[in-house]
Scaffold this active site. Structure first.
Site, PDB file in Angstrom:
ATOM      1  NE  ARG A  73      -3.053  -2.886   2.589  1.00 33.26           N
ATOM      2  CZ  ARG A  73      -3.870  -3.661   1.873  1.00 33.26           C
ATOM      3  NH1 ARG A  73      -4.425  -3.200   0.772  1.00 33.26           N
ATOM      4  NH2 ARG A  73      -4.115  -4.906   2.251  1.00 33.26           N
ATOM      5  CG  ASP A 104     -12.099  -1.170  -3.881  1.00 31.46           C
ATOM      6  OD1 ASP A 104     -11.328  -1.984  -3.331  1.00 31.46           O
ATOM      7  OD2 ASP A 104     -12.845  -0.413  -3.238  1.00 31.46           O
ATOM      8  CB  THR A 127      -8.621  -8.060  -4.359  1.00 36.28           C
ATOM      9  OG1 THR A 127      -8.999  -8.135  -2.969  1.00 36.28           O
ATOM     10  CG2 THR A 127      -9.878  -7.825  -5.176  1.00 36.28           C
ATOM     11  CG  ASP A 129     -10.885  -8.376   0.040  1.00 36.15           C
ATOM     12  OD1 ASP A 129     -10.557  -9.351   0.732  1.00 36.15           O
ATOM     13  OD2 ASP A 129     -10.368  -7.248   0.151  1.00 36.15           O
ATOM     14  CG  ASP A 131     -13.496  -5.668  -2.352  1.00 38.17           C
ATOM     15  OD1 ASP A 131     -12.681  -6.027  -3.233  1.00 38.17           O
ATOM     16  OD2 ASP A 131     -13.151  -4.992  -1.368  1.00 38.17           O
ATOM     17  NE  ARG A 173      -9.580  -3.700   1.870  1.00 34.73           N
ATOM     18  CZ  ARG A 173      -8.459  -3.094   2.270  1.00 34.73           C
ATOM     19  NH1 ARG A 173      -8.524  -2.104   3.110  1.00 34.73           N
ATOM     20  NH2 ARG A 173      -7.293  -3.454   1.811  1.00 34.73           N
TER      21      ARG A 173
END
Ligand SMILES: Nc1ncnc2c1ncn2[C@@H]1O[C@H](COP(=O)(O)OP(=O)(O)OP(=O)(O)O)[C@@H](O)[C@H]1O
Ligand SMILES: O=P(O)(O)OC[C@H]1O[C@](O)(CO)[C@@H](O)[C@@H]1O
Length: 332
Positions: A73, A104, A127, A129, A131, A173
């Site tokens: 990150r 995202d 990812t 996730d 999402d 997450r």
């Protein structure tokens, strides 16, 4: 002139990122492009930390978890100054196309960069996730389901042996895709999801009712609950203590954590990764930019980057119905 393409992986690493890098490199090499890889997500873009990617380096890579480009990150990238530095470095290195493999958040960054850098930007969803709106699935999601399921299977063995309640926390997450799929595929008894969470008291009462109904039918029983991370306000330990007191049973917490991000990708993630990586390279000679490539009903599609976080990605209706029938509302 030969195109110069660059790849980076950003955000949480996901199994299949390497398979995606490999597909991009082989497809791009076939077209004679120069190929670079930025290291550690957007950090590499800021520090101009770049390696040359060759087909030779891609040998035996598809099946490896993690990412050879490393991921991270990067707070500095989110500032105006950081974005400007990244844009300048891309221009100085004559990069024509930047491929961003990530979630995202990484796409928000890619979109912001696209406002000040004139080159082509293409996102690829990576990812665990799932999402990200605009794609049926994200690279890494299927492997994470497998990893969670194989762990929950083991928890079930010891839960059965002791007729105990176990609470297993799964990543995701703020999305419940991974928790829901892992719970369904492991025959768990209850699942707590962000998308369907109302309040603590009702949830505790519903779980206790389910346990009591089952005990009434079968006597001593085990009970496995999957908890999506970040849902329970006081965290998993608070939930276990409160459930133990209300149910009069021992409740043990298990946090699966980062094991869910590792491991060799399963075939579904490998197939998705190579499909999207290959497709993304076909866009290099076009004017398409500021998009993510994803799949819709198994076909590769492009979606404007903002749609990947602005559009809602609901849990699949059928999976929710199955979940209520077999788990959360099984005993009436
Ligand atoms: N609004 C933004 N503007 C610029 N950069 C951003 C923005 N949001 C996120 N980024 C960049 O993208 C990086 C990755 O984002 P994030 O940590 O949200 O992970 P992600 O891509 O969503 O993946 P995952 O959810 O799997 O961890 C951030 O560390 C930051 O550098
Ligand atoms: O590895 P970190 O930075 O703690 O991030 C953990 C987060 O990353 C993910 O593994 C992937 O987005 C999430 O499921 C989790 O919430």
């Amino acid at each position: 002139m030969t195109k110069h393409i660059a790849i980076l992986t950003s955000g949480g690493d996901a199994p299949g990122m390497n398979a995606c890098i490999r597909a991009i490199v082989i497809a791009a090499d076939r077209l004679g492009y120069q190929i670079s890889g930025y290291l550690r997500g957007y950090n590499g873009l800021l520090d101009d930390q770049r390696i040359t990617l060759t087909c030779e380096r891609m040998h035996n890579l598809l099946q490896q978890g993690g990412t050879i480009l490393h991921s991270a990150r990067c707070k500095a990238f989110t500032t105006e100054q950081g974005l400007k530095k990244a844009a300048d470095n891309l221009t100085k290195s004559n990069v024509d196309t930047l491929f961003v493999i990530g979630g995202d958040g990484s796409f928000r960054g890619a979109h912001a960069l696209g406002q000040i850098w004139e080159g082509q930007i293409i996102g690829l969803p990576g990812t665990i996730d799932n999402d990200v709106a605009g794609t049926d699935a994200t690279i890494g999601y299927y492997t994470a389901i497998e990893t969670a399921v194989s762990s929950i299977d083991k928890v079930r063995d010891t839960a059965d042996a002791f007729d105990r309640v176990f609470m297993v926390e799964v990543m995701g997450r703020h999305a419940g895709f991974l928790a829901l799929s892992a719970a369904l595929a492991s025959a768990s008894d209850y699942v707590i999801l962000p998308e369907r969470f109302s309040n603590e008291a009702d949830t505790l009462t519903q779980i206790c009712t389910q346990i009591q109904q089952r005990q009434a039918k079968r006597g001593p029983v085990s009970y496995v609950i999957v908890l999506a991370e970040n849902v329970w306000p006081g965290g998993i330990n608070d939930l276990c203590v409160r459930l133990a007191s209300q149910s009069n049973m021992e409740v043990k917490p298990v946090i699966l954590g980062h094991v869910q991000r590792g491991g060799s990708p399963v075939s579904q993630d490998r197939l998705l990764a190579v499909q999207l990586g290959t497709y993304a390279v076909t866009l290099v000679e076009t004017s398409t930019s500021g998009v993510m490539v994803g799949t819709y009903e198994d076909k590769a599609v492009t979606v404007p980057l903002p749609q990947t976080w602005e559009d809602a990605k609901p849990l699949p209706d059928d999976a929710v119905t199955t979940m209520m029938t077999l788990m959360n509302e099984r005993y009436r």
